[in-house]
Write an enzyme that holds these catalytic residues in place. Sequence first.
Site: not given
Length: 387
Positions: A142, A68, A72, A165, A211, A138
């Site tokens: 929040n 993973q 956020r 990136h 990209e 992932e």
Amino acid sequence: KILRTTSVLFCCSLGLTWSVSSAFSPSSSLLIKRHQLFKTTLRGGSRSLVMSSEAEKLLRKQNWSWQQTMLRVKDPKKSVAFYQGLLGMTLIDKIEFPDMKFDLYFLTTLPAGKPYTLTPGTDEAHRYLWTMPGVALELTHNYDTEKDEAFKYHPGNQEKDGFGHVAFNCRDVYAACEKLEKAGVSFKKKPDEGRMKGLAFAYDPDGYWVEIIKRSEAAAFDNEFNLSQTMLRVKDPAVSIPFYERLGLTLVRENHFSDFSLYFMANLQAGGPPPPDPKSEQAPEFVRTLFGPVLELTHNHGTEKQPDFTHFNGNEADRRGFGHIGFLVDDVKEACEACEALQVSFKKKPADGKMKGLAFIQDPDGYWIEVIKRGGYDEHATPYWLE
């Protein structure tokens, strides 16, 4: 290349830190015997060497597999629509933590034409997620950030940022960018802009750089897009490369310029054809045929000679955005015991915090690496337990 990382972990309440021993001496040459860079200090004599060798064997036994990359996101509806609707990813699982007020969305690239019949959030989807051979993106949400118009995450690419990136390969960069532009996507760089023609950088809804790269014509699959890179800057590749080799990645390409170098590392399937020499003319083509992503390590020349130089790892309070990368292992406890014997320091050990059974280590640049039990601990495939 300009890039950097900020991150909220699998669980915001977990604290972690992994670090390589200061006994490692940076080297200007990658031709050094790489295992020496990962060994413990020699002050303990032959006994330390034996312990180090046994720890490395134990480490390798855990079948480390990159699984993973965590980012956020402010508004999961927008972000999932971007990665799923425009870049062809599949939402394979969702894990909710209402008590801690955050949710996790896991997306991956599946082979074209392969239906995904599992329902995110179910035990079946959890089992798939925690045993998958590929790499997921992932997305950590929040709660209530989407309600704050002024709220934003730090996408990286400022001075001393580490995260750069993510990237996607495609059949035709120009056609892909035209499609994205018509869908309202904005760009940092279009294919014909700048000195490097034929590649582009788009912005996702949170401003992370994405990209867009042309896939090899020799690729054995025909997805419109496939997740192809996570890019991190590193201070000293002579230290970082052997670290990630211990975690099961293979160096598959090197690309050197006057003031920076790129190193590409990948999960390679057992039994597959061996990769070409990473410095060979065949290496770039090989990388562009891969279905799964590579970890692109960017080294700006000279940083390895600056004792006090550090990259921001993405978890600083004012730079949160990228969070971490994560690896599946067969036995978290044994994997962490091996890391500890090799003088790796921890942000979170398996028994620390409320979430037991998973850990966070840090790589030589301080990036957080989640260590997760393959298949989980129970019939629900939960890779932790709460205490």
